[in-house]
Design a protein around this motif. Structure first.
Motif, mmCIF file in Angstrom:
data_model
loop_
_atom_site.group_PDB
_atom_site.id
_atom_site.type_symbol
_atom_site.label_atom_id
_atom_site.label_comp_id
_atom_site.label_asym_id
_atom_site.label_seq_id
_atom_site.Cartn_x
_atom_site.Cartn_y
_atom_site.Cartn_z
ATOM 1 N N ASP A 23 0.566 -1.191 -0.010
ATOM 2 C CA ASP A 23 0.041 0.143 0.029
ATOM 3 C C ASP A 23 0.949 1.183 0.060
ATOM 4 O O ASP A 23 0.406 2.322 -0.056
ATOM 5 C CB ASP A 23 -0.979 -0.005 0.825
ATOM 6 N N THR A 25 2.754 2.706 2.039
ATOM 7 C CA THR A 25 3.099 3.027 3.372
ATOM 8 C C THR A 25 4.482 3.317 3.684
ATOM 9 O O THR A 25 5.248 2.439 3.418
ATOM 10 C CB THR A 25 2.345 2.503 4.559
ATOM 11 N N ARG A 95 -5.595 -5.578 -4.003
ATOM 12 C CA ARG A 95 -5.612 -4.010 -4.007
ATOM 13 C C ARG A 95 -5.880 -3.442 -2.715
ATOM 14 O O ARG A 95 -6.995 -3.817 -2.312
ATOM 15 C CB ARG A 95 -6.424 -3.598 -5.446
ATOM 16 N N ARG A 96 -5.202 -2.474 -2.083
ATOM 17 C CA ARG A 96 -5.550 -1.846 -0.979
ATOM 18 C C ARG A 96 -5.852 -0.506 -1.408
ATOM 19 O O ARG A 96 -5.242 0.267 -2.162
ATOM 20 C CB ARG A 96 -4.248 -1.862 0.010
ATOM 21 N N GLN A 97 -6.936 0.094 -1.065
ATOM 22 C CA GLN A 97 -7.323 1.540 -1.211
ATOM 23 C C GLN A 97 -6.510 2.585 -0.503
ATOM 24 O O GLN A 97 -6.426 2.083 0.889
ATOM 25 C CB GLN A 97 -8.968 1.747 -0.970
ATOM 26 N N VAL A 98 -5.966 3.343 -1.065
ATOM 27 C CA VAL A 98 -4.964 4.353 -0.446
ATOM 28 C C VAL A 98 -5.131 5.694 -0.835
ATOM 29 O O VAL A 98 -6.086 5.856 -2.000
ATOM 30 C CB VAL A 98 -3.470 4.132 -0.748
ATOM 31 N N ASP A 119 -5.361 3.376 -5.519
ATOM 32 C CA ASP A 119 -5.332 1.869 -4.780
ATOM 33 C C ASP A 119 -3.802 1.254 -5.445
ATOM 34 O O ASP A 119 -3.170 1.993 -6.070
ATOM 35 C CB ASP A 119 -6.322 1.099 -5.289
ATOM 36 N N SER A 121 -0.788 -2.332 -4.928
ATOM 37 C CA SER A 121 -0.456 -3.467 -4.519
ATOM 38 C C SER A 121 0.991 -3.521 -4.916
ATOM 39 O O SER A 121 1.524 -2.400 -5.503
ATOM 40 C CB SER A 121 -1.384 -4.566 -5.874
ATOM 41 N N CYS A 125 -0.193 0.406 -9.409
ATOM 42 C CA CYS A 125 -1.040 1.088 -8.475
ATOM 43 C C CYS A 125 -2.206 2.031 -9.569
ATOM 44 O O CYS A 125 -1.787 1.852 -10.655
ATOM 45 C CB CYS A 125 -0.641 2.233 -7.627
#
Length: 196
Positions: A23, A25, A95-98, A119, A121, A125
Motif C-alpha cells: 500500500d 506506506t 489491491r488496497r485503497q489508499v 489503490d 499492490s 497502482c
C-alpha cells in the motif's frame, strides 16, 4: 551480504525507512540484529506494515527487498529476499485503497503532474489525476515519504485514471555486500549505538 554484516557492530542500530510494497506506506524505523538473512526493525507504527517490504538504508542506491516473518506491535523480523528482485504482476494480488499524493513525470522530468494514488499492490497502482494523457508510458513516481523515485509503466488509461505497473529496483546481495556501514563518506551511514 557478508561484507555488510561484517562491518556492522554487534549492537548497532541503524535508522531506516520501511516501505510497505502493498500500500506504499512509508514508516521510519530502527534496524538492528543484522545478519546475512535479515534484520529486526522497530517502530511504534510497524503493526501497519504488511508482509512484503522495501528497506531503504542510507548509502544504498536501491532498497533491499524483504518479507516480514514475525511481528508484534512495535517490532518485526525481516527476511531479505535477494532472488527474483523484480516484483511480478499477479492478478490475484490484493489491491488496497489508499490516498497517497505522488508526482508523476516522464523519465527526463520535463513533464510533471501532481496525482493521487487511489489503490496499490506490490506490482502496481491506480493513479487519479487530470491530463494523464500527456504522460508517456514510461514514468517516474515520486511518492510522499520515499526519498527515491520509483520507475513505472502506464499500462492503461481511462478518463482521469491510469494503471501503473511498478518497476521496483531492489539491491542485489552483491550490491549490498560492497557497502560498509562503518565507512566514512560513501558508506551506509554511521550506526546509532545504544546508550548504556
Amino acid at each position: 551480504m557478508d561484507n555488510l554484516v561484517d562491518h556492522i557492530p554487534p549492537h548497532a542500530i541503524l535508522s531506516v525507512l520501511v516501505v510497505d510494497l502493498g500500500d506504499l506506506t512509508c514508516i521510519e524505523a530502527s534496524a538492528s540484529d543484522f545478519c546475512a538473512e535479515g534484520c529486526k526493525v522497530t517502530s511504534n507504527k510497524i503493526a501497519k506494515i504488511n508482509d512484503l517490504i522495501g528497506l531503504r538504508v542510507t548509502g544504498l542506491e536501491k532498497m533491499i527487498k524483504g518479507r516480514v516473518v514475525t511481528s508484534s506491535e512495535d517490532w518485526a523480523e525481516i527476511k531479505f529476499e535477494f532472488k527474483n528482485t523484480e516484483v511480478r504482476e499477479r492478478r490475484r494480488e490484493r489491491r488496497r485503497q489508499v490516498r497517497i499524493p505522488v508526482t508523476v513525470s516522464n523519465r527526463a522530468r520535463s513533464i510533471s503532474l501532481e496525482c493521487l494514488i487511489v489503490d496499490a499492490s506490490p506490482s502496481g497502482c491506480r493513479l487519479k489525476g487530470a491530463d494523464l494523457h500527456y504522460l508517456p508510458d514510461e514514468v517516474s513516481l515520486k511518492i510522499v515519504g520515499l526519498d527515491l523515485p520509483v520507475k513505472g509503466q502506464i499500462v492503461w488509461r481511462k478518463s482521469h485514471f491510469a494503471g501503473v505497473r511498478m518497476l521496483w529496483q531492489f539491491s542485489s546481495s552483491a550490491e549490498v555486500a560492497k557497502k560498509s556501514v562503518v565507512q566514512g563518506n560513501g558508506g551506509l551511514g554511521s550506526p546509532n549505538l545504544p546508550k548504556g
